[in-house]
Design a protein around this motif. Sequence first.
Motif, PDB file in Angstrom:
ATOM      1  N   ILE A 198    -136.602  -4.954 -45.139  1.00 35.70           N
ATOM      2  CA  ILE A 198    -138.050  -5.078 -45.309  1.00 35.70           C
ATOM      3  C   ILE A 198    -138.820  -4.532 -44.120  1.00 35.70           C
ATOM      4  N   GLU A 199    -138.305  -4.774 -42.904  1.00 33.35           N
ATOM      5  CA  GLU A 199    -139.049  -4.364 -41.706  1.00 33.35           C
ATOM      6  C   GLU A 199    -139.112  -2.855 -41.529  1.00 33.35           C
ATOM      7  N   GLU A 200    -138.279  -2.118 -42.265  1.00 32.57           N
ATOM      8  CA  GLU A 200    -138.275  -0.652 -42.166  1.00 32.57           C
ATOM      9  C   GLU A 200    -139.367  -0.069 -43.072  1.00 32.57           C
ATOM     10  N   VAL A 201    -140.593  -0.457 -42.812  1.00 33.91           N
ATOM     11  CA  VAL A 201    -141.707  -0.081 -43.688  1.00 33.91           C
ATOM     12  C   VAL A 201    -141.923   1.428 -43.700  1.00 33.91           C
ATOM     13  N   GLU A 202    -141.966   2.042 -42.541  1.00 36.15           N
ATOM     14  CA  GLU A 202    -142.211   3.474 -42.459  1.00 36.15           C
ATOM     15  C   GLU A 202    -141.066   4.262 -43.080  1.00 36.15           C
ATOM     16  N   ALA A 203    -139.835   3.820 -42.847  1.00 34.95           N
ATOM     17  CA  ALA A 203    -138.684   4.503 -43.437  1.00 34.95           C
ATOM     18  C   ALA A 203    -138.711   4.378 -44.952  1.00 34.95           C
ATOM     19  N   ARG A 204    -139.160   3.238 -45.447  1.00 37.71           N
ATOM     20  CA  ARG A 204    -139.247   3.029 -46.892  1.00 37.71           C
ATOM     21  C   ARG A 204    -140.303   3.957 -47.494  1.00 37.71           C
ATOM     22  N   ARG A 205    -141.426   4.100 -46.800  1.00 35.13           N
ATOM     23  CA  ARG A 205    -142.483   4.996 -47.279  1.00 35.13           C
ATOM     24  C   ARG A 205    -141.970   6.440 -47.335  1.00 35.13           C
ATOM     25  N   LYS A 206    -141.264   6.865 -46.291  1.00 29.50           N
ATOM     26  CA  LYS A 206    -140.747   8.232 -46.247  1.00 29.50           C
ATOM     27  C   LYS A 206    -139.679   8.458 -47.320  1.00 29.50           C
ATOM     28  N   LEU A 207    -138.857   7.433 -47.547  1.00 31.17           N
ATOM     29  CA  LEU A 207    -137.820   7.568 -48.567  1.00 31.17           C
ATOM     30  C   LEU A 207    -138.451   7.730 -49.943  1.00 31.17           C
ATOM     31  N   ARG A 208    -139.507   6.992 -50.208  1.00 33.54           N
ATOM     32  CA  ARG A 208    -140.176   7.119 -51.500  1.00 33.54           C
ATOM     33  C   ARG A 208    -140.802   8.510 -51.654  1.00 33.54           C
ATOM     34  N   GLU A 209    -141.323   9.050 -50.567  1.00 41.93           N
ATOM     35  CA  GLU A 209    -141.964  10.367 -50.617  1.00 41.93           C
ATOM     36  C   GLU A 209    -140.986  11.454 -51.059  1.00 41.93           C
ATOM     37  N   LYS A 210    -139.700  11.229 -50.829  1.00 45.95           N
ATOM     38  CA  LYS A 210    -138.694  12.227 -51.207  1.00 45.95           C
ATOM     39  C   LYS A 210    -138.464  12.242 -52.717  1.00 45.95           C
ATOM     40  N   LYS A 211    -138.903  11.192 -53.410  1.00 45.93           N
ATOM     41  CA  LYS A 211    -138.839  11.123 -54.879  1.00 45.93           C
ATOM     42  C   LYS A 211    -137.423  11.382 -55.416  1.00 45.93           C
ATOM     43  N   ILE A 212    -136.427  10.790 -54.743  1.00 46.18           N
ATOM     44  CA  ILE A 212    -135.048  10.920 -55.214  1.00 46.18           C
ATOM     45  C   ILE A 212    -134.835  10.032 -56.433  1.00 46.18           C
ATOM     46  N   LEU A 213    -135.116   8.753 -56.251  1.00 47.53           N
ATOM     47  CA  LEU A 213    -135.099   7.770 -57.328  1.00 47.53           C
ATOM     48  C   LEU A 213    -136.314   6.865 -57.170  1.00 47.53           C
ATOM     49  N   PRO A 214    -136.883   6.391 -58.245  1.00 48.41           N
ATOM     50  CA  PRO A 214    -137.969   5.416 -58.111  1.00 48.41           C
ATOM     51  C   PRO A 214    -137.474   4.171 -57.381  1.00 48.41           C
ATOM     52  N   LEU A 215    -138.312   3.637 -56.504  1.00 53.26           N
ATOM     53  CA  LEU A 215    -137.964   2.455 -55.723  1.00 53.26           C
ATOM     54  C   LEU A 215    -138.636   1.211 -56.301  1.00 53.26           C
ATOM     55  N   ILE A 216    -137.864   0.128 -56.385  1.00 49.18           N
ATOM     56  CA  ILE A 216    -138.377  -1.161 -56.857  1.00 49.18           C
ATOM     57  C   ILE A 216    -138.662  -2.043 -55.657  1.00 49.18           C
ATOM     58  N   ALA A 217    -139.840  -2.646 -55.638  1.00 42.53           N
ATOM     59  CA  ALA A 217    -140.211  -3.599 -54.585  1.00 42.53           C
ATOM     60  C   ALA A 217    -139.939  -5.013 -55.082  1.00 42.53           C
ATOM     61  N   ASP A 218    -139.180  -5.766 -54.301  1.00 40.69           N
ATOM     62  CA  ASP A 218    -138.879  -7.155 -54.627  1.00 40.69           C
ATOM     63  C   ASP A 218    -139.150  -8.022 -53.397  1.00 40.69           C
ATOM     64  N   ASP A 219    -138.185  -8.103 -52.482  1.00 43.31           N
ATOM     65  CA  ASP A 219    -138.363  -8.919 -51.281  1.00 43.31           C
ATOM     66  C   ASP A 219    -139.537  -8.449 -50.425  1.00 43.31           C
ATOM     67  N   SER A 220    -139.868  -7.174 -50.499  1.00 43.40           N
ATOM     68  CA  SER A 220    -140.970  -6.643 -49.696  1.00 43.40           C
ATOM     69  C   SER A 220    -142.336  -6.987 -50.278  1.00 43.40           C
ATOM     70  N   ALA A 221    -142.367  -7.527 -51.490  1.00 43.90           N
ATOM     71  CA  ALA A 221    -143.648  -7.847 -52.148  1.00 43.90           C
ATOM     72  C   ALA A 221    -143.539  -9.191 -52.862  1.00 43.90           C
ATOM     73  N   MET A 222    -143.227 -10.218 -52.103  1.00 46.37           N
ATOM     74  CA  MET A 222    -143.039 -11.552 -52.700  1.00 46.37           C
ATOM     75  C   MET A 222    -144.352 -12.222 -53.077  1.00 46.37           C
ATOM     76  N   THR A 223    -145.417 -11.904 -52.379  1.00 48.87           N
ATOM     77  CA  THR A 223    -146.706 -12.568 -52.573  1.00 48.87           C
ATOM     78  C   THR A 223    -147.804 -11.526 -52.747  1.00 48.87           C
ATOM     79  N   PRO A 224    -148.979 -11.918 -53.224  1.00 50.93           N
ATOM     80  CA  PRO A 224    -150.090 -10.964 -53.301  1.00 50.93           C
ATOM     81  C   PRO A 224    -150.408 -10.337 -51.942  1.00 50.93           C
TER      82      PRO A 224
END
Length: 361
Positions: free
Chosen positions: A220-246
């Motif tokens: 979860i703490e790798e926020v910037e790395a997660r953003r960059k990984l999504r930008e590569k559009k390899i596979l769609p990413l699902i948010a679970d533990d990173s988005a537990m609350t509003p």
Amino acid sequence: MASIRHLRLIPFRIPLKAPLRWGKASELAHLEHALLQVELSDGSLGRAEVAIRPTIYGETLGSVKAGLEYLRPKLVGLEADDQEAIRAALEAFPCNLGLKGALDLALWEAWARSEGEELHQVLKPAKHRVRVAYILGIASEEEMLSDARMAYGAGVRVFKVKVGRNLEEDGRKIARLKEAFPEAELYADANETLSPKEAEAYLMAWKEMGLLYVEEPLPIEEVEARRKLREKKILPLIADDSAMTPKDLRRELLLDTFDILNLKPARTGVTWTLEMLSLAREKGKRAMVGSQAQTSFGAYQSALLAFQQGVTEPNELAFHLKAEGGFLDFPPFRQGWLYWEDLVEARFDEEAFGRYALEEG
């Protein structure tokens, strides 16, 4: 309007047919949960399942009992339709997501019954059927295939595969599943076990294997790395533990770190689940309803929210197939689908619950 009169917690225990393993070390062999009951001044009763997950939410049965005692004087006496006051009381008590999610669900059901309706009549569906998925935990190849055969025989056509402890072995298991169930669709849940350096290569391999998407590949703490990984559009990413609350979700939406939101009513009840679904929908995100490894009763209440507008992906509503019993006769899955007309016929079974109940909390 009827007011909240009584809150009751009843622990219960249901064994699993085989342990569920996930992440780096977590394992679940029994559903050792609690049933939360809310009684209103007019006698209306609402129930919900408290999914107790020490390794995810830091909650134990003891902490749930203590949390309920803390909240009791703040909730008793409030009118059941005073959502603002109820929400304020719950949100002023940080963390404790399993307890608060169950309280919210039970309060919604009690309120609906006070109005002469059932929860399924209040949460009106936006569609007549939804696709379902089954969670395959970390296990040997033969154990995983046996588990998948059971679920496939029960009508499931989508599998979420827990990965991350041995990634090379995970690849072999996925290949075996694809071979054994060519008509089924698969996606992976890495439970934050990949590092930023290796994640891209694993996602590329999983994409080549035909997986739909991957859930929480990075810590979860790798926020910037997660953003960059999504930008590569390899596979769609699902948010679970990173988005537990509003609050978490607003951060992730601002940083644009995911494609699909995994909503879990076991921790966000009805109130926050609907709010989070609305936030995700406004930003063009897809959504699914996930499991917190609940009984058929918990799956039933989660399923009611899976029929809401904006839920677009297969929903994890089949975990109860892994349990040795239950206290709600969950409707059958028909060729990968759950139908609303079947779901609304399900009923809580008082007698069956008594067989699993322990001492009252």
